[in-house]
Design an enzyme around this catalytic site. Sequence first.
Site, PDB file in Angstrom:
ATOM      1  NE  ARG A  84      -2.326  -1.404   3.355  1.00 19.96           N
ATOM      2  CZ  ARG A  84      -2.231  -2.888   3.775  1.00 19.96           C
ATOM      3  NH1 ARG A  84      -2.459  -3.778   3.328  1.00 19.96           N
ATOM      4  NH2 ARG A  84      -1.522  -2.763   4.933  1.00 19.96           N
ATOM      5  CD  GLU A 121       1.763  -4.307  14.124  1.00 17.48           C
ATOM      6  OE1 GLU A 121       0.936  -3.844  13.685  1.00 17.48           O
ATOM      7  OE2 GLU A 121       3.028  -3.996  14.048  1.00 17.48           O
TER       8      GLU A 121
END
Length: 186
Positions: free
Chosen positions: A73, A110
């Site tokens: 993106r 994460e």
Amino acid sequence: MSNAPNQTDFTPPTNIDLKKYIRTIPNYPHEGILFYDISTLLRNADAWQIASARMAHGIAAWQPDLIAGIESRGFVSASPLATALGCGMIMIRKPGKLPGKTISIDYDLEYGQNCIHIQEDAIKPGQRVVIIDDLLATGGTLQAAIKLLRKTGANIIGAAALIELKNLKGREKIDVPLFSAITYNE
């Protein structure tokens, strides 16, 4: 007639709330993650033009030679920015996506681990580079991209994200100037 900003001066309207064009999707791509989906922003011509102009306005003063887009993106924002600012664009990609010799770096996310690559000859030492991604969360991907590009001799003059999730404190991991077009504090 479009409400899009004048692309020659990169001064976007400030009274448009771009957050209303971004959809959130809970538990994607993993349980406990709230995904900020920019596809709803991209498909609205006026909102996308304003977002692009805000990004260009935010980084134009840095005068980059190259815009480096992070897969995938980040490419969406990097390409029009490179065109608007009159500079080149390079791609930071996942393994196996670039032809020729590449340089890579492994890093933690994460919710797992990842690896990014750049073509070995993509940057001439000293070139002024701004790194672009769609979202800054914990900062792991952007931090890895900075380290990767420095391995090539790039002069990283800044980074930009379309969206920054301030509560995750990713900005604290970034040691270059950072521009965010849209911020969330929750």
